[in-house]
Design an enzyme around this catalytic site. Structure first.
Site, PDB file in Angstrom:
ATOM      1  N   LYS A 199     -12.781   2.043 -12.953  1.00 23.87           N
ATOM      2  CA  LYS A 199     -12.924   0.656 -12.481  1.00 23.87           C
ATOM      3  C   LYS A 199     -13.354  -0.248 -13.641  1.00 23.87           C
ATOM      4  O   LYS A 199     -12.882  -1.387 -13.764  1.00 23.87           O
ATOM      5  CB  LYS A 199     -13.941   0.566 -11.333  1.00 23.87           C
ATOM      6  CG  LYS A 199     -13.486   1.158 -10.016  1.00 23.87           C
ATOM      7  CD  LYS A 199     -12.269   0.484  -9.396  1.00 23.87           C
ATOM      8  CE  LYS A 199     -12.547  -0.882  -8.812  1.00 23.87           C
ATOM      9  NZ  LYS A 199     -11.383  -1.407  -8.036  1.00 23.87           N
ATOM     10  N   THR A 226     -16.552  -3.405  -8.595  1.00 25.91           N
ATOM     11  CA  THR A 226     -17.711  -2.737  -7.998  1.00 25.91           C
ATOM     12  C   THR A 226     -18.959  -2.815  -8.877  1.00 25.91           C
ATOM     13  O   THR A 226     -18.857  -2.883 -10.114  1.00 25.91           O
ATOM     14  CB  THR A 226     -17.343  -1.254  -7.757  1.00 25.91           C
ATOM     15  OG1 THR A 226     -18.515  -0.523  -7.427  1.00 25.91           O
ATOM     16  CG2 THR A 226     -16.733  -0.599  -8.995  1.00 25.91           C
ATOM     17  N   ASP A 227     -20.123  -2.707  -8.226  1.00 30.68           N
ATOM     18  CA  ASP A 227     -21.390  -2.650  -8.988  1.00 30.68           C
ATOM     19  C   ASP A 227     -21.495  -1.365  -9.815  1.00 30.68           C
ATOM     20  O   ASP A 227     -22.299  -1.283 -10.749  1.00 30.68           O
ATOM     21  CB  ASP A 227     -22.597  -2.784  -8.051  1.00 30.68           C
ATOM     22  CG  ASP A 227     -22.694  -1.725  -6.959  1.00 30.68           C
ATOM     23  OD1 ASP A 227     -21.825  -0.837  -6.889  1.00 30.68           O
ATOM     24  OD2 ASP A 227     -23.662  -1.789  -6.164  1.00 30.68           O
ATOM     25  N   GLU A 228     -20.673  -0.348  -9.455  1.00 33.49           N
ATOM     26  CA  GLU A 228     -20.749   0.935 -10.181  1.00 33.49           C
ATOM     27  C   GLU A 228     -20.459   0.782 -11.674  1.00 33.49           C
ATOM     28  O   GLU A 228     -20.845   1.635 -12.464  1.00 33.49           O
ATOM     29  CB  GLU A 228     -19.720   1.915  -9.607  1.00 33.49           C
ATOM     30  CG  GLU A 228     -19.947   2.243  -8.165  1.00 33.49           C
ATOM     31  CD  GLU A 228     -20.252   3.706  -7.935  1.00 33.49           C
ATOM     32  OE1 GLU A 228     -20.236   4.487  -8.889  1.00 33.49           O
ATOM     33  OE2 GLU A 228     -20.515   4.037  -6.771  1.00 33.49           O
ATOM     34  N   LEU A 255      -0.147   4.176   1.060  1.00 35.51           N
ATOM     35  CA  LEU A 255      -0.657   5.066   2.117  1.00 35.51           C
ATOM     36  C   LEU A 255      -1.062   6.437   1.583  1.00 35.51           C
ATOM     37  O   LEU A 255      -0.457   7.455   1.923  1.00 35.51           O
ATOM     38  CB  LEU A 255       0.376   5.198   3.257  1.00 35.51           C
ATOM     39  CG  LEU A 255       0.810   3.882   3.906  1.00 35.51           C
ATOM     40  CD1 LEU A 255       1.817   4.141   5.031  1.00 35.51           C
ATOM     41  CD2 LEU A 255      -0.389   3.108   4.459  1.00 35.51           C
ATOM     42  N   TYR A 306     -14.919   7.738 -11.493  1.00 38.35           N
ATOM     43  CA  TYR A 306     -14.422   6.593 -10.703  1.00 38.35           C
ATOM     44  C   TYR A 306     -14.879   5.287 -11.348  1.00 38.35           C
ATOM     45  O   TYR A 306     -14.069   4.370 -11.575  1.00 38.35           O
ATOM     46  CB  TYR A 306     -14.939   6.689  -9.258  1.00 38.35           C
ATOM     47  CG  TYR A 306     -14.958   5.351  -8.548  1.00 38.35           C
ATOM     48  CD1 TYR A 306     -13.774   4.760  -8.105  1.00 38.35           C
ATOM     49  CD2 TYR A 306     -16.164   4.661  -8.326  1.00 38.35           C
ATOM     50  CE1 TYR A 306     -13.791   3.518  -7.470  1.00 38.35           C
ATOM     51  CE2 TYR A 306     -16.189   3.428  -7.699  1.00 38.35           C
ATOM     52  CZ  TYR A 306     -14.997   2.856  -7.280  1.00 38.35           C
ATOM     53  OH  TYR A 306     -15.018   1.624  -6.659  1.00 38.35           O
ATOM     54  N   ARG A 312     -25.403  15.017  -6.406  1.00 37.16           N
ATOM     55  CA  ARG A 312     -24.143  14.625  -7.048  1.00 37.16           C
ATOM     56  C   ARG A 312     -24.361  14.666  -8.565  1.00 37.16           C
ATOM     57  O   ARG A 312     -25.392  14.150  -9.042  1.00 37.16           O
ATOM     58  CB  ARG A 312     -23.821  13.208  -6.589  1.00 37.16           C
ATOM     59  CG  ARG A 312     -22.633  12.561  -7.245  1.00 37.16           C
ATOM     60  CD  ARG A 312     -22.472  11.113  -6.757  1.00 37.16           C
ATOM     61  NE  ARG A 312     -21.735  11.031  -5.517  1.00 37.16           N
ATOM     62  CZ  ARG A 312     -21.472   9.879  -4.890  1.00 37.16           C
ATOM     63  NH1 ARG A 312     -21.891   8.734  -5.376  1.00 37.16           N
ATOM     64  NH2 ARG A 312     -20.776   9.870  -3.762  1.00 37.16           N
ATOM     65  N   PRO A 313     -23.424  15.237  -9.339  1.00 39.38           N
ATOM     66  CA  PRO A 313     -23.610  15.252 -10.795  1.00 39.38           C
ATOM     67  C   PRO A 313     -23.712  13.833 -11.349  1.00 39.38           C
ATOM     68  O   PRO A 313     -22.944  12.955 -10.956  1.00 39.38           O
ATOM     69  CB  PRO A 313     -22.323  15.923 -11.323  1.00 39.38           C
ATOM     70  CG  PRO A 313     -21.682  16.564 -10.143  1.00 39.38           C
ATOM     71  CD  PRO A 313     -22.182  15.870  -8.906  1.00 39.38           C
ATOM     72  N   GLY A 314     -24.679  13.618 -12.224  1.00 44.89           N
ATOM     73  CA  GLY A 314     -24.838  12.300 -12.862  1.00 44.89           C
ATOM     74  C   GLY A 314     -25.149  11.189 -11.888  1.00 44.89           C
ATOM     75  O   GLY A 314     -24.848  10.020 -12.159  1.00 44.89           O
ATOM     76  N   LEU A 347     -20.814   7.720   2.892  1.00 48.45           N
ATOM     77  CA  LEU A 347     -22.109   8.064   3.477  1.00 48.45           C
ATOM     78  C   LEU A 347     -22.252   7.653   4.953  1.00 48.45           C
ATOM     79  O   LEU A 347     -22.514   8.504   5.813  1.00 48.45           O
ATOM     80  CB  LEU A 347     -23.256   7.440   2.662  1.00 48.45           C
ATOM     81  CG  LEU A 347     -24.645   7.781   3.209  1.00 48.45           C
ATOM     82  CD1 LEU A 347     -25.058   9.186   2.822  1.00 48.45           C
ATOM     83  CD2 LEU A 347     -25.694   6.788   2.720  1.00 48.45           C
ATOM     84  N   ASP A 406       0.873  -1.183   0.000  1.00 46.04           N
ATOM     85  CA  ASP A 406       0.000   0.000   0.000  1.00 46.04           C
ATOM     86  C   ASP A 406       0.905   1.227   0.000  1.00 46.04           C
ATOM     87  O   ASP A 406       1.956   1.215   0.654  1.00 46.04           O
ATOM     88  CB  ASP A 406      -0.873  -0.038   1.261  1.00 46.04           C
ATOM     89  CG  ASP A 406      -2.062   0.888   1.192  1.00 46.04           C
ATOM     90  OD1 ASP A 406      -3.202   0.408   1.304  1.00 46.04           O
ATOM     91  OD2 ASP A 406      -1.866   2.120   1.043  1.00 46.04           O
TER      92      ASP A 406
END
Ligand code: NAD
Ligand code: DAU
Length: 338
Positions: A155, A126-128, A35, A151, A274-276, A191, A33
């Site tokens: 991904k 990710t599901d995104e 950091l 983002y 949030r945009p979009g 969140l 990592d």
């Protein structure tokens, strides 16, 4: 089994390392990592003196830093968590770091994995990448890839690079795609920890738009078990969706947090959207359930209670973060929103 875990100082990576150390006696873990603001070795204090664990500070986008790590060890698998992970940062602070780490960094790791003949590569996604569901139904592994924010786009690109390495070079790669995680050690820009910390300090809770955006919430330990099953038993080349089977609007999540902390609903503040902003995510995790026997073990009420308790009992952890560099970021974002 000797594993290279990337991004192990972050939220999910550190939970994954704790999970492995308490589940398997015969595991060895190298946590790589660099950091960033999100990497925190405090998350791994309990592992520090464990002879099965070591930490290496290195950047996945720098092959010269990766090369000796691979050359000096015989990894049996790479489990790849390292990423720039926050949608808002990709929207408000620029996408360059996301391209560098999520795309270039993933490719460098794939190259080194192949060059050093590491038998398996697990890519944590990710599901995104599927974009938004405006009507009924849920994402399956064959849903179209339609990322809607920077983002998610990086991904998705990394998922395609993993697929390409598997197809072109027979790399033994498995990809997991998970929904929104929550639990201990989550950076308080996301969140649930943001709302818990703000409520504890009687600050406004900034809900984007009408708060009716739906997310599928999963307790982080359930995600970790899914990644581990994919690592040990996943089919080469496969993609596995992982989801908490708890789809709820953001506003409901925030209301539940206020209820658990006995704080008033007047703290909720609707701020510009949030945009979009993707409207709804929902995951179909049938494949990992049927093929690998995975199922979530925490229901949302129990998981949220544990999470709230963790933030109540570890106030110093998040207060240190909020009083440091992150404060400037948060102020900037908050000014933009109001
Ligand atoms: P996080 O931001 O908490 O942690 C990311 C970690 O990666 C940090 O420790 C950071 O220092 C490290 N890192 C970043 N850039 C690096 C680089 N160039 N070289 C080496 N290390 C680097 O993220 P998270 O929430 O724990 O997410 C972990 C992974 O899981 C990511 O790949 C993310 O896309 C994926 N994911 C997250 C969620 C979620 O809800 N948080 C859901 C699905 C998938
Ligand atoms: O879906 C999986 C993704 O979950 C992961 O791939 C990401 O790495 C992870 O960060 C998370 O995505 P987001 O970055 O969107 O998470 P966040 O907690 O910021 O937002 C969750 C929802 O809550 C989203 O609909 C936006 C909303 N939200 C978020 C914040 C920070 C608010 O309404 N107010 C806020 O202040």
């Amino acid at each position: 089994m000797h594993l290279l875990v990337t991004g192990g100082a972050g939220f999910i990576g550190s939970n994954f390392i704790h999970y492995l150390l308490r589940t398997y006696q015969d595991v060895r873990i190298t946590n790589l990592d660099n950091l960033t603001y999100a990497g925190n070795l405090e998350n791994l204090r309990e592992a520090e003196n464990d002879p099965r664990y070591e930490f290496v500070k290195a950047d996945i986008a720098e092959a010269a830093q990766l090369e000796p790590v691979f050359a000096d060890r015989r990894f049996e698998a790479v489990v790849h968590f390292a990423a720039e992970s926050h949608v808002d940062r990709s929207l408000h602070l620029g996408v360059e770091a996301f391209i560098r780490t999520n795309i270039l960094g993933t490719q460098k790791l794939l190259d080194l994995t192949r060059a050093h003949r590491v038998p398996r590569f697990v890519h944590v996604s990710t599901d995104e990448v599927y974009g938004s569901l405006d009507d009924g139904g849920s994402f399956t592994e064959t849903s179209p890839i339609q990322p809607n924010n920077p983002y998610a786009a990086t991904k998705a690109a990394s998922d395609f690079l993993v697929r390409a390495a598997a197809k072109s070079y027979n790399l033994d790669a498995v990809t997991t795609r998970c929904s929104n995680n929550y639990g201990p050690y989550q950076f308080p820009e996301k969140l649930i920890p943001l709302m818990i910390a703000n409520a504890m300090e009687n600050r406004p809770l900034p809900v984007y738009g009408d708060g009716q955006q739906v997310r599928d919430w999963i307790y982080v330990e359930d995600h970790c078990r899914g990644v581990d099953l994919a690592l040990r038993h996943g089919e080469t080349g496969a993609v596995y969706n992982i989801g908490g089977m708890h789809d709820v609007p953001n506003l409901e999540v925030v209301q539940q947090i206020l209820h658990l902390l006995n704080k008033p609903a007047t703290l909720i503040t609707h701020v510009p959207d949030r945009p979009g902003h993707d409207r709804r995510y929902a995951m179909d995790a049938t494949r990992i359930s049927e093929e690998l026997g995975w199922a979530p073990q925490f229901d949302f009420t129990a998981g949220l209670r544990r999470t709230v308790d963790w933030y109540l009992n570890n106030r110093a952890w998040w207060e240190r973060i909020r009083s440091g560099a992150y404060r400037d970021y948060y102020q900037k974002i908050y000014q933009q929103r109001s």
